[in-house]
Scaffold this motif. Structure first.
Motif, PDB file in Angstrom:
ATOM      1  N   GLU A  42       0.828  -1.211   0.000  1.00 41.74           N
ATOM      2  CA  GLU A  42       0.000   0.000   0.000  1.00 41.74           C
ATOM      3  C   GLU A  42       0.861   1.259   0.000  1.00 41.74           C
ATOM      4  OE1 GLU A  42      -2.887   2.345   3.171  1.00 41.74           O
ATOM      5  OE2 GLU A  42      -2.781   0.152   3.262  1.00 41.74           O
ATOM      6  N   TYR A  43       1.897   1.290   0.843  1.00 44.17           N
ATOM      7  CA  TYR A  43       2.738   2.490   0.938  1.00 44.17           C
ATOM      8  C   TYR A  43       3.623   2.667  -0.293  1.00 44.17           C
ATOM      9  CZ  TYR A  43       1.343   3.497   5.734  1.00 44.17           C
ATOM     10  OH  TYR A  43       0.624   3.833   6.851  1.00 44.17           O
ATOM     11  N   LEU A  44       4.058   1.577  -0.890  1.00 40.51           N
ATOM     12  CA  LEU A  44       4.826   1.693  -2.134  1.00 40.51           C
ATOM     13  C   LEU A  44       3.994   2.417  -3.194  1.00 40.51           C
ATOM     14  CD1 LEU A  44       6.529  -1.816  -2.294  1.00 40.51           C
ATOM     15  CD2 LEU A  44       7.729   0.373  -2.253  1.00 40.51           C
ATOM     16  N   ARG A  45       2.754   2.005  -3.322  1.00 40.42           N
ATOM     17  CA  ARG A  45       1.866   2.631  -4.314  1.00 40.42           C
ATOM     18  C   ARG A  45       1.537   4.073  -3.935  1.00 40.42           C
ATOM     19  NH1 ARG A  45      -2.272  -2.570  -4.945  1.00 40.42           N
ATOM     20  NH2 ARG A  45      -0.781  -3.934  -6.033  1.00 40.42           N
ATOM     21  N   LEU A  46       1.288   4.300  -2.645  1.00 38.89           N
ATOM     22  CA  LEU A  46       0.937   5.640  -2.176  1.00 38.89           C
ATOM     23  C   LEU A  46       2.067   6.639  -2.432  1.00 38.89           C
ATOM     24  CD1 LEU A  46      -1.024   7.508  -0.628  1.00 38.89           C
ATOM     25  CD2 LEU A  46       0.094   6.770   1.480  1.00 38.89           C
ATOM     26  N   LEU A  47       3.313   6.228  -2.131  1.00 40.49           N
ATOM     27  CA  LEU A  47       4.449   7.131  -2.315  1.00 40.49           C
ATOM     28  C   LEU A  47       4.681   7.449  -3.784  1.00 40.49           C
ATOM     29  CD1 LEU A  47       6.898   5.656   0.342  1.00 40.49           C
ATOM     30  CD2 LEU A  47       5.728   7.855   0.443  1.00 40.49           C
ATOM     31  N   VAL A  48       4.490   6.463  -4.643  1.00 34.94           N
ATOM     32  CA  VAL A  48       4.619   6.722  -6.083  1.00 34.94           C
ATOM     33  C   VAL A  48       3.561   7.728  -6.528  1.00 34.94           C
ATOM     34  CG1 VAL A  48       4.386   5.705  -8.382  1.00 34.94           C
ATOM     35  CG2 VAL A  48       5.688   4.504  -6.618  1.00 34.94           C
ATOM     36  N   ASN A  49       2.340   7.574  -6.026  1.00 31.25           N
ATOM     37  CA  ASN A  49       1.259   8.509  -6.377  1.00 31.25           C
ATOM     38  C   ASN A  49       1.497   9.906  -5.816  1.00 31.25           C
ATOM     39  OD1 ASN A  49      -0.175   6.553  -7.786  1.00 31.25           O
ATOM     40  ND2 ASN A  49      -1.366   5.911  -6.008  1.00 31.25           N
ATOM     41  N   ARG A  50       2.288   9.988  -4.734  1.00 34.95           N
ATOM     42  CA  ARG A  50       2.637  11.299  -4.172  1.00 34.95           C
ATOM     43  C   ARG A  50       3.794  11.939  -4.933  1.00 34.95           C
ATOM     44  NH1 ARG A  50       1.215  12.390   1.258  1.00 34.95           N
ATOM     45  NH2 ARG A  50       2.395  14.317   0.934  1.00 34.95           N
ATOM     46  N   HIS A  51       4.284  11.252  -5.962  1.00 40.54           N
ATOM     47  CA  HIS A  51       5.340  11.771  -6.830  1.00 40.54           C
ATOM     48  C   HIS A  51       6.641  12.062  -6.076  1.00 40.54           C
ATOM     49  CE1 HIS A  51       2.380  11.981 -10.024  1.00 40.54           C
ATOM     50  NE2 HIS A  51       1.597  12.715  -9.247  1.00 40.54           N
ATOM     51  N   VAL A  52       6.994  11.171  -5.148  1.00 41.30           N
ATOM     52  CA  VAL A  52       8.291  11.323  -4.492  1.00 41.30           C
ATOM     53  C   VAL A  52       9.392  11.092  -5.524  1.00 41.30           C
ATOM     54  CG1 VAL A  52       7.426  10.632  -2.229  1.00 41.30           C
ATOM     55  CG2 VAL A  52       8.316   8.884  -3.784  1.00 41.30           C
ATOM     56  N   ASP A  53      10.569  11.645  -5.259  1.00 45.46           N
ATOM     57  CA  ASP A  53      11.679  11.493  -6.199  1.00 45.46           C
ATOM     58  C   ASP A  53      12.349  10.136  -6.078  1.00 45.46           C
ATOM     59  OD1 ASP A  53      11.216  14.051  -7.087  1.00 45.46           O
ATOM     60  OD2 ASP A  53      12.753  14.975  -5.832  1.00 45.46           O
ATOM     61  N   GLY A  54      12.156   9.458  -4.956  1.00 47.21           N
ATOM     62  CA  GLY A  54      12.748   8.149  -4.753  1.00 47.21           C
ATOM     63  C   GLY A  54      12.218   7.529  -3.479  1.00 47.21           C
ATOM     64  N   ILE A  55      12.500   6.240  -3.303  1.00 43.87           N
ATOM     65  CA  ILE A  55      12.018   5.514  -2.128  1.00 43.87           C
ATOM     66  C   ILE A  55      13.154   4.694  -1.525  1.00 43.87           C
ATOM     67  CG2 ILE A  55      10.462   3.687  -1.310  1.00 43.87           C
ATOM     68  CD1 ILE A  55       8.526   4.494  -3.557  1.00 43.87           C
ATOM     69  N   ILE A  56      13.260   4.721  -0.199  1.00 46.51           N
ATOM     70  CA  ILE A  56      14.152   3.823   0.532  1.00 46.51           C
ATOM     71  C   ILE A  56      13.260   2.909   1.359  1.00 46.51           C
ATOM     72  CG2 ILE A  56      15.947   3.619   2.281  1.00 46.51           C
ATOM     73  CD1 ILE A  56      17.033   6.319   1.358  1.00 46.51           C
ATOM     74  N   PHE A  57      13.359   1.617   1.097  1.00 46.12           N
ATOM     75  CA  PHE A  57      12.469   0.632   1.699  1.00 46.12           C
ATOM     76  C   PHE A  57      13.271  -0.262   2.646  1.00 46.12           C
ATOM     77  CE2 PHE A  57       9.983  -3.497   0.776  1.00 46.12           C
ATOM     78  CZ  PHE A  57       9.211  -3.319   1.914  1.00 46.12           C
ATOM     79  N   VAL A  58      13.049  -0.111   3.951  1.00 47.66           N
ATOM     80  CA  VAL A  58      13.723  -0.946   4.943  1.00 47.66           C
ATOM     81  C   VAL A  58      12.906  -2.225   5.093  1.00 47.66           C
ATOM     82  CG1 VAL A  58      14.606  -1.097   7.291  1.00 47.66           C
ATOM     83  CG2 VAL A  58      14.584   1.116   6.111  1.00 47.66           C
ATOM     84  N   ALA A  59      13.437  -3.324   4.561  1.00 47.03           N
ATOM     85  CA  ALA A  59      12.661  -4.561   4.439  1.00 47.03           C
ATOM     86  C   ALA A  59      13.002  -5.568   5.529  1.00 47.03           C
ATOM     87  CB  ALA A  59      12.912  -5.193   3.066  1.00 47.03           C
ATOM     88  N   THR A  60      12.019  -6.384   5.892  1.00 47.39           N
ATOM     89  CA  THR A  60      12.240  -7.461   6.862  1.00 47.39           C
ATOM     90  C   THR A  60      12.047  -8.834   6.236  1.00 47.39           C
ATOM     91  OG1 THR A  60       9.925  -7.377   7.568  1.00 47.39           O
ATOM     92  CG2 THR A  60      11.495  -6.026   8.800  1.00 47.39           C
ATOM     93  N   ASN A  61      11.586  -8.877   5.000  1.00 49.93           N
ATOM     94  CA  ASN A  61      11.401 -10.167   4.338  1.00 49.93           C
ATOM     95  C   ASN A  61      11.571 -10.010   2.831  1.00 49.93           C
ATOM     96  OD1 ASN A  61       8.786  -9.331   3.170  1.00 49.93           O
ATOM     97  ND2 ASN A  61       8.079  -9.429   5.291  1.00 49.93           N
ATOM     98  N   ILE A  62      11.551 -11.129   2.138  1.00 52.38           N
ATOM     99  CA  ILE A  62      11.672 -11.100   0.679  1.00 52.38           C
ATOM    100  C   ILE A  62      10.522 -11.907   0.088  1.00 52.38           C
ATOM    101  CG2 ILE A  62      13.275 -11.358  -1.269  1.00 52.38           C
ATOM    102  CD1 ILE A  62      15.551 -11.596   0.610  1.00 52.38           C
ATOM    103  N   LEU A  63       9.304 -11.501   0.395  1.00 55.13           N
ATOM    104  CA  LEU A  63       8.140 -12.208  -0.125  1.00 55.13           C
ATOM    105  C   LEU A  63       7.939 -11.879  -1.606  1.00 55.13           C
ATOM    106  CD1 LEU A  63       5.651 -11.731   2.850  1.00 55.13           C
ATOM    107  CD2 LEU A  63       7.023 -13.734   2.289  1.00 55.13           C
ATOM    108  N   PRO A  64       7.558 -12.864  -2.413  1.00 53.12           N
ATOM    109  CA  PRO A  64       7.430 -12.664  -3.873  1.00 53.12           C
ATOM    110  C   PRO A  64       6.530 -11.500  -4.254  1.00 53.12           C
ATOM    111  CG  PRO A  64       7.276 -14.991  -3.317  1.00 53.12           C
ATOM    112  CD  PRO A  64       7.280 -14.251  -2.016  1.00 53.12           C
ATOM    113  N   GLU A  65       5.416 -11.333  -3.531  1.00 54.79           N
ATOM    114  CA  GLU A  65       4.482 -10.268  -3.902  1.00 54.79           C
ATOM    115  C   GLU A  65       5.080  -8.885  -3.657  1.00 54.79           C
ATOM    116  OE1 GLU A  65       2.658 -12.087  -0.029  1.00 54.79           O
ATOM    117  OE2 GLU A  65       4.051 -12.670  -1.619  1.00 54.79           O
ATOM    118  N   VAL A  66       5.934  -8.772  -2.631  1.00 55.38           N
ATOM    119  CA  VAL A  66       6.594  -7.493  -2.349  1.00 55.38           C
ATOM    120  C   VAL A  66       7.669  -7.221  -3.392  1.00 55.38           C
ATOM    121  CG1 VAL A  66       7.948  -6.175  -0.681  1.00 55.38           C
ATOM    122  CG2 VAL A  66       6.109  -7.668   0.108  1.00 55.38           C
ATOM    123  N   VAL A  67       8.449  -8.263  -3.727  1.00 47.98           N
ATOM    124  CA  VAL A  67       9.489  -8.124  -4.750  1.00 47.98           C
ATOM    125  C   VAL A  67       8.864  -7.689  -6.071  1.00 47.98           C
ATOM    126  CG1 VAL A  67      11.257  -9.321  -6.096  1.00 47.98           C
ATOM    127  CG2 VAL A  67      10.988  -9.831  -3.663  1.00 47.98           C
TER     128      VAL A  67
END
Length: 331
Positions: free
Chosen positions: A108-133
């Motif tokens: 949800e936040y990945l999509r929200l930040l893209v829609n907010r037109h941020v210049d970039g994203i830093i994602f602190v991850a705790t897993n590597i689930l296929p749907e997130v990748v």
């Protein structure tokens, strides 16, 4: 004075609106005399360009989205401190989002930040689930993952395997042969899988038998460390002589149980962990722990993201951070 507009500046400097725009954005030719005249008017009036209007012209918002699993942890705060130290110097603001370890929130936040037109994203991850990748691969802005080595994505992560193996070997070299392990769920690949794998590999290489009763898993909480240590003691005929805790908080919980049982640390059972948290310096005995220097992780992620935003050639899409031992008195 009422709110000053770019048109007001143009009239006061006796130039066109386009000329003022060129001076502000440092684009196109403007004579030095005209540039100085425009800049004097801007200074005299205290005019500040509208960030929204500037964003429309440059297609930049000067905002970076940072997604965290939890904002309250010491690791997260140190990573954010490193990110902010680098980005603030470049005029960027940070927009924080916390997921509370929920995969749905991450997407949800990945999509929200893209829609907010941020210049970039830093994602602190705790897993590597296929749907997130898969979601990350769809993101149309530069993105850096911190904490996990995510396939086909620019990542900054710790050398969890070698740090954990080093710590296990440290026990062995200090004469310990009955080494227990308290870990976390293996949904967290770096902490849950890599650290456990290193522990098992080290025991195998030194021809030390793995006692399955001494390999337990809990959560990241102090209470979990306490309960896991209790489980090991309750079901063991012979006590381990060392405990490798996957995190400092787990180690502190385990130490609390050992003290309740009047088991001396480190004479009867040594204990060490990974994290180098502030609290690890103030427990008794002082905890031996591995320092990953999380502020440096934040800096490295921010620097890599800036390079991608600027379109620079990236020499390394994967940055593996080193580690160092912070020795206390618990071994």
């Amino acid at each position: 004075m009422d709110l000053v507009t770019i048109l007001d500046i143009a009239k006061m400097a006796n130039v066109s609106r386009t000329t003022v725009s060129r001076v502000i954005n440092n684009s196109g030719y403007v004579s030095e005399e005209v540039r100085e005249r425009v800049m004097k008017v801007i200074k005299d009036t205290g005019y500040v360009p509208s960030q929204q209007a500037k964003s429309l012209r440059t297609k930049e918002t000067k905002v970076i989205g940072v997604i965290l699993p939890r904002i309250s942890t010491e690791t997260a705060s140190k990573i954010v401190a490193g990110i902010d130290e680098v980005l603030s110097k470049e005029g960027y603001q940070i927009l924080l989002a916390t997921t509370n370890l929920q995969v749905e929130k991450e997407i949800e936040y990945l999509r929200l930040l893209v829609n907010r037109h941020v210049d970039g994203i830093i994602f602190v991850a705790t897993n590597i689930l296929p749907e997130v990748v898969e979601e990350i691969k769809q993101v149309q802005v530069p993105i850096i993952v911190v904490g996990q080595n995510m396939p086909d994505v620019s990542s900054v992560f710790n050398d969890d395997y070698h740090a954990a193996k080093f710590l296990t070997e440290l026990f062995i070299k200090r004469g310990k042969k009955r080494i227990a392990y308290i870990g976390v769920p293996e949904t967290d690949y770096a902490v849950g899988v890599e650290r456990k794998r290193a522990y098992l590999d080290a025991l195998t290489e030194y021809h030390i038998e793995v006692n399955e009763k001494w390999v337990v898993h809990g959560s990241f909480e102090i209470e979990s460390g306490y309960q896991c240590m209790k489980e090991i003691i309750d079901k063991s005929e012979t006590l381990p002589d060392a405990v490798f805790a996957a995190t400092d908080r787990i180690a502190i919980g385990a130490m609390s149980l050992l003290k309740e049982k009047n088991i001396n640390i480190p004479d009867e059972i040594s204990i060490a962990s990974i994290g180098a948290s502030d609290i690890s310096k103030y427990v008794t005995p002082k905890l031996t722990t591995i320092d990953f220097e999380n502020v440096r992780a934040g800096k490295a992620a921010a620097e890599l993201l800036l390079s991608k935003i600027k379109g620079e050639t990236i020499k390394k899409e994967k940055i593996i951070l080193s580690y160092r031992l912070r020795e206390g008195n618990s071994i």
